[in-house]
Every structure is written in structure tokens, then in C-alpha cells.
Design a protein around this motif. Structure first.
Motif, PDB file in Angstrom:
ATOM      1  N   HIS A  53       1.114  -1.532   0.002  1.00 58.29           N
ATOM      2  CA  HIS A  53      -0.086  -0.322  -0.163  1.00 58.29           C
ATOM      3  C   HIS A  53       0.825   1.710   0.081  1.00 58.29           C
ATOM      4  O   HIS A  53       0.629   2.262  -0.803  1.00 58.29           O
ATOM      5  N   ASP A  54       2.027   0.741   0.734  1.00 56.55           N
ATOM      6  CA  ASP A  54       2.943   2.372   1.002  1.00 56.55           C
ATOM      7  C   ASP A  54       3.625   3.105  -0.615  1.00 56.55           C
ATOM      8  O   ASP A  54       3.074   3.942  -0.944  1.00 56.55           O
ATOM      9  N   ALA A  55       3.466   1.527  -1.310  1.00 54.86           N
ATOM     10  CA  ALA A  55       3.870   2.143  -2.644  1.00 54.86           C
ATOM     11  C   ALA A  55       2.995   2.488  -3.246  1.00 54.86           C
ATOM     12  O   ALA A  55       3.432   3.758  -4.618  1.00 54.86           O
ATOM     13  N   ARG A  56       1.935   2.460  -3.195  1.00 53.68           N
ATOM     14  CA  ARG A  56       0.640   2.846  -4.280  1.00 53.68           C
ATOM     15  C   ARG A  56       0.701   3.742  -3.759  1.00 53.68           C
ATOM     16  O   ARG A  56       0.235   4.784  -4.785  1.00 53.68           O
ATOM     17  N   ASN A  57      -0.043   4.106  -2.822  1.00 55.41           N
ATOM     18  CA  ASN A  57      -0.216   5.402  -1.629  1.00 55.41           C
ATOM     19  C   ASN A  57       1.013   6.654  -2.240  1.00 55.41           C
ATOM     20  O   ASN A  57       1.059   7.957  -3.110  1.00 55.41           O
ATOM     21  N   LYS A  58       2.373   6.819  -2.212  1.00 58.60           N
ATOM     22  CA  LYS A  58       3.837   7.291  -3.139  1.00 58.60           C
ATOM     23  C   LYS A  58       3.032   8.067  -4.393  1.00 58.60           C
ATOM     24  O   LYS A  58       3.139   9.165  -4.909  1.00 58.60           O
ATOM     25  N   LEU A  59       2.579   6.600  -5.258  1.00 60.91           N
ATOM     26  CA  LEU A  59       3.197   7.072  -6.512  1.00 60.91           C
ATOM     27  C   LEU A  59       1.292   8.193  -6.988  1.00 60.91           C
ATOM     28  O   LEU A  59       1.202   8.573  -7.484  1.00 60.91           O
ATOM     29  N   ASN A  60       0.362   7.405  -6.526  1.00 60.85           N
ATOM     30  CA  ASN A  60      -0.744   8.314  -5.897  1.00 60.85           C
ATOM     31  C   ASN A  60      -0.504   9.618  -5.938  1.00 60.85           C
ATOM     32  O   ASN A  60      -1.587  10.076  -6.578  1.00 60.85           O
ATOM     33  N   ASN A  61      -0.095   9.919  -4.090  1.00 58.37           N
ATOM     34  CA  ASN A  61      -0.092  11.429  -4.309  1.00 58.37           C
ATOM     35  C   ASN A  61       0.857  12.036  -5.101  1.00 58.37           C
ATOM     36  O   ASN A  61       0.775  13.050  -5.466  1.00 58.37           O
ATOM     37  N   ALA A  62       1.909  11.541  -5.465  1.00 53.09           N
ATOM     38  CA  ALA A  62       2.718  11.953  -6.839  1.00 53.09           C
ATOM     39  C   ALA A  62       2.116  12.284  -7.780  1.00 53.09           C
ATOM     40  O   ALA A  62       1.942  13.674  -8.569  1.00 53.09           O
ATOM     41  N   PHE A  63       1.298  11.385  -8.434  1.00 52.81           N
ATOM     42  CA  PHE A  63       0.353  11.641  -9.309  1.00 52.81           C
ATOM     43  C   PHE A  63      -0.630  12.555  -9.261  1.00 52.81           C
ATOM     44  O   PHE A  63      -1.206  13.728 -10.058  1.00 52.81           O
ATOM     45  N   GLU A  64      -0.808  13.062  -7.980  1.00 50.25           N
ATOM     46  CA  GLU A  64      -2.516  13.914  -7.603  1.00 50.25           C
ATOM     47  C   GLU A  64      -1.491  15.561  -8.007  1.00 50.25           C
ATOM     48  O   GLU A  64      -2.059  16.632  -8.225  1.00 50.25           O
ATOM     49  N   LYS A  65      -0.001  15.462  -6.891  1.00 47.25           N
ATOM     50  CA  LYS A  65      -0.096  16.499  -6.771  1.00 47.25           C
ATOM     51  C   LYS A  65       0.804  16.851  -8.606  1.00 47.25           C
ATOM     52  O   LYS A  65       0.989  18.811  -8.702  1.00 47.25           O
ATOM     53  N   GLY A  66       1.909  16.539  -9.228  1.00 46.62           N
ATOM     54  CA  GLY A  66       1.322  16.822 -10.469  1.00 46.62           C
ATOM     55  C   GLY A  66       0.132  16.891 -11.132  1.00 46.62           C
ATOM     56  O   GLY A  66       0.077  16.876 -13.041  1.00 46.62           O
ATOM     57  N   ASN A  67      -0.830  16.922 -11.052  1.00 48.12           N
ATOM     58  CA  ASN A  67      -2.147  16.862 -11.707  1.00 48.12           C
ATOM     59  C   ASN A  67      -2.310  16.092 -12.953  1.00 48.12           C
ATOM     60  O   ASN A  67      -2.456  16.430 -13.735  1.00 48.12           O
ATOM     61  N   LEU A  68      -1.782  14.246 -12.386  1.00 44.56           N
ATOM     62  CA  LEU A  68      -1.562  13.789 -13.697  1.00 44.56           C
ATOM     63  C   LEU A  68      -2.878  12.404 -13.418  1.00 44.56           C
ATOM     64  O   LEU A  68      -2.803  13.189 -12.201  1.00 44.56           O
ATOM     65  N   LYS A  69      -3.602  12.036 -14.392  1.00 42.86           N
ATOM     66  CA  LYS A  69      -4.508  11.024 -13.626  1.00 42.86           C
ATOM     67  C   LYS A  69      -4.001   9.640 -14.106  1.00 42.86           C
ATOM     68  O   LYS A  69      -3.643   9.292 -15.493  1.00 42.86           O
ATOM     69  N   ASN A  70      -4.301   8.348 -13.412  1.00 46.31           N
ATOM     70  CA  ASN A  70      -3.862   7.026 -14.067  1.00 46.31           C
ATOM     71  C   ASN A  70      -5.058   6.572 -14.786  1.00 46.31           C
ATOM     72  O   ASN A  70      -5.683   6.100 -13.849  1.00 46.31           O
ATOM     73  N   LEU A  71      -4.681   5.893 -15.512  1.00 47.78           N
ATOM     74  CA  LEU A  71      -6.056   5.769 -16.952  1.00 47.78           C
ATOM     75  C   LEU A  71      -6.050   4.259 -16.855  1.00 47.78           C
ATOM     76  O   LEU A  71      -7.221   3.937 -17.681  1.00 47.78           O
ATOM     77  N   THR A  72      -5.086   3.949 -16.073  1.00 42.85           N
ATOM     78  CA  THR A  72      -4.869   2.166 -16.387  1.00 42.85           C
ATOM     79  C   THR A  72      -5.502   1.341 -14.794  1.00 42.85           C
ATOM     80  O   THR A  72      -5.517   0.847 -14.104  1.00 42.85           O
ATOM     81  N   SER A  73      -6.014   2.377 -13.689  1.00 45.43           N
ATOM     82  CA  SER A  73      -5.639   2.147 -12.424  1.00 45.43           C
ATOM     83  C   SER A  73      -6.370   0.568 -11.839  1.00 45.43           C
ATOM     84  O   SER A  73      -6.854   0.565 -11.030  1.00 45.43           O
ATOM     85  N   GLU A  74      -7.633   0.800 -13.059  1.00 43.06           N
ATOM     86  CA  GLU A  74      -8.795  -0.050 -12.848  1.00 43.06           C
ATOM     87  C   GLU A  74      -9.231  -1.013 -13.880  1.00 43.06           C
ATOM     88  O   GLU A  74      -9.644  -1.918 -12.696  1.00 43.06           O
ATOM     89  N   ILE A  75      -7.131  -1.850 -13.674  1.00 45.29           N
ATOM     90  CA  ILE A  75      -7.202  -2.936 -14.817  1.00 45.29           C
ATOM     91  C   ILE A  75      -6.389  -4.097 -13.211  1.00 45.29           C
ATOM     92  O   ILE A  75      -5.619  -3.456 -12.745  1.00 45.29           O
ATOM     93  N   GLU A  76      -7.163  -4.812 -13.064  1.00 42.73           N
ATOM     94  CA  GLU A  76      -6.939  -5.186 -11.480  1.00 42.73           C
ATOM     95  C   GLU A  76      -5.905  -5.734 -11.903  1.00 42.73           C
ATOM     96  O   GLU A  76      -6.380  -6.875 -13.049  1.00 42.73           O
ATOM     97  N   ASN A  77      -4.803  -6.219 -10.570  1.00 45.27           N
ATOM     98  CA  ASN A  77      -3.835  -7.075 -10.593  1.00 45.27           C
ATOM     99  C   ASN A  77      -3.028  -6.415 -11.882  1.00 45.27           C
ATOM    100  O   ASN A  77      -2.216  -7.826 -12.045  1.00 45.27           O
ATOM    101  N   ASN A  78      -2.487  -5.767 -12.354  1.00 46.30           N
ATOM    102  CA  ASN A  78      -2.509  -5.128 -12.879  1.00 46.30           C
ATOM    103  C   ASN A  78      -0.923  -4.137 -12.912  1.00 46.30           C
ATOM    104  O   ASN A  78      -1.030  -3.019 -12.201  1.00 46.30           O
ATOM    105  N   VAL A  79       0.403  -3.919 -13.591  1.00 54.50           N
ATOM    106  CA  VAL A  79       1.746  -3.055 -13.102  1.00 54.50           C
ATOM    107  C   VAL A  79       1.924  -2.269 -14.600  1.00 54.50           C
ATOM    108  O   VAL A  79       2.061  -1.822 -13.704  1.00 54.50           O
ATOM    109  N   ASP A  80       1.477  -2.905 -15.362  1.00 56.31           N
ATOM    110  CA  ASP A  80       1.851  -1.738 -16.160  1.00 56.31           C
ATOM    111  C   ASP A  80       1.190  -0.654 -16.691  1.00 56.31           C
ATOM    112  O   ASP A  80      -0.316  -0.986 -16.570  1.00 56.31           O
ATOM    113  N   GLN A  81       0.545   0.660 -16.708  1.00 61.01           N
ATOM    114  CA  GLN A  81       0.355   2.044 -16.713  1.00 61.01           C
ATOM    115  C   GLN A  81       0.529   2.808 -17.510  1.00 61.01           C
ATOM    116  O   GLN A  81       1.534   3.156 -18.046  1.00 61.01           O
ATOM    117  N   ILE A  82      -0.616   3.772 -17.706  1.00 56.39           N
ATOM    118  CA  ILE A  82      -0.873   4.815 -18.800  1.00 56.39           C
ATOM    119  C   ILE A  82      -1.254   5.811 -17.420  1.00 56.39           C
ATOM    120  O   ILE A  82      -2.957   6.224 -17.363  1.00 56.39           O
TER     121      ILE A  82
END
Length: 219
Positions: free
Chosen positions: A156-185
Motif C-alpha cells: 500500500h505504501d508504494a501505491r500511495n506514494k505514486l498516487n500522491n505524486a500523480f495528484e501533486k503533478g495533476n496527473l491521472k492514472n488511466l489504467t488504475s482500474e485494471i485489477e492486478n496489473n502493474v503496467d500503467q499509462i
């Protein structure tokens, strides 16, 4: 516009089924990770890649032609941004029909999401993301070795760190809802404003590599 990402698991030969799949989606920006110079999507693409891997680099028996990350694009590459590790991450400023886009293509954690190497990669790439988020629009794409839905891998820590960075950079993870997937856009919110986002995935049986492939269409 189509953006495709796929970890193709260090191919030793030009696998026709991989090349056929790339041709099928015909993306404008293609990011391949764990790749090799024998895999080329076509003459209409320009390329910028991480450094070729010497045999024994990071203790891995790499073969001739292997590299970790390549950006292929039909668009003009304007310049290359420096990244913290030229063997792992590559960043190109690309001239798209919707304006300049910095494409940061990468693997976070070349041994997966565990251990000190993952922590080091994550920390250094977060610094890269912060710098680049202030310049033009940004796309972060590749094998982040982090899931954003389903089981929390590696933590959860790694996920939270990236989510916080995306929010800070005004970014959206468009692949976040693909379950158990590590490749992201991940894309700047301003770049996708008023656009429809469609996702397509393949290789669910993991026969062509040990990762699914993802193609995102903006329309």
C-alpha cells in the motif's frame, strides 16, 4: 491518438505474434519494456531507447541487443530529457497533434516490486516525475511494478506514494482500474480534458509474455 505499453519479457528472437499484435493496434506511441532491438513496430516509427545492456549488468545475463525500455512513435521527437538511470528510464518530448508531450517510459524495480532496488528506483523516479510535471504535459508509461486495484502489490505504501505524486503533478492514472496489473499509462489531466478514453487489453493467458498489453485511445 493511441498509446500502447507492453512488457515483452526479453525476447530472444523477433516473435511474429508480438509484431502482429503491435501492427493490429497501430498505436501512435508504443512503449515496450524488457525489449530487444529485434522487435521493431515498423518503418513509420521513430525510436528513442535506454542504453543497451552489457552482459552481467546488475548481475543479469543479458544477451546482445537487449534494453529495458524503448519509446517508438510516429510523431516527431523534439528532444530527450535526462533521467536518473539511462539503463532503465527514457524520456522524450514528442510533438503530438494536441501539443508537446513529455513521455517518460520506464520500469520501476528491475527485479520486481520488492527489495532495495525497487525502493531506490521508486524514490529517484518520483524526483524525475516532479521535475517533469512542471514542463508541458506528461505521460508516465511502462512497467511500474505497482498495482492500483485488486491486491496491493508490492505494498500500500508504494501505491500511495505514486498516487500522491500523480495528484501533486495533476496527473491521472488511466489504467488504475485494471485489477492486478502493474503496467500503467498516466497522463496530465489537462492533456486528456474533454477527451474520451478507451482501453483495450490482450495476452490475458500470458502466452506471448508474462504481462498483459494495454492500448489506450484518446478521442
Amino acid at each position: 491518438m493511441k498509446i500502447l505499453t507492453w512488457n515483452i519479457q526479453r525476447p530472444k528472437k523477433a516473435k511474429r505474434l508480438i509484431l502482429d499484435k503491435l501492427a493490429q493496434y497501430n498505436a501512435d506511441i508504443v512503449v515496450l519494456t524488457e525489449t530487444n532491438i529485434i522487435i521493431t513496430p515498423g518503418k513509420e516509427y521513430n525510436a528513442i531507447a535506454t542504453e543497451s545492456l552489457p552482459k552481467g549488468h546488475d548481475g543479469i545475463a543479458y544477451q546482445a541487443g537487449e534494453n529495458r525500455t524503448t519509446i517508438w512513435t510516429k510523431y516527431k521527437i523534439v528532444l530527450q530529457h535526462k533521467t536518473y538511470d539511462a539503463f532503465t528510464s527514457v524520456c522524450a518530448q514528442i510533438e503530438t497533434p494536441d501539443g508537446l508531450l513529455n513521455v517518460y517510459a520506464t520500469i520501476i524495480g528491475v527485479f520486481g516490486g520488492m527489495g532495495e532496488r525497487f525502493k531506490s528506483d521508486l524514490g529517484n523516479q518520483l524526483l524525475d516525475f516532479e521535475k517533469l510535471s512542471h514542463e508541458n504535459s506528461l505521460c508516465i508509461v511502462g512497467d511500474l511494478n505497482v498495482t492500483f486495484s485488486g491486491r496491493a502489490y508490492p505494498s500500500h505504501d508504494a501505491r500511495n506514494k505514486l498516487n500522491n505524486a500523480f495528484e501533486k503533478g495533476n496527473l491521472k492514472n488511466l489504467t488504475s482500474e485494471i485489477e492486478n496489473n502493474v503496467d500503467q499509462i498516466v497522463l496530465s489531466k489537462d492533456f486528456i480534458k474533454n477527451k474520451k478514453v478507451t482501453l483495450e487489453t490482450w495476452n490475458h493467458d500470458k502466452q506471448l509474455s508474462d504481462h498483459i498489453g494495454i492500448c489506450l485511445t484518446l478521442s
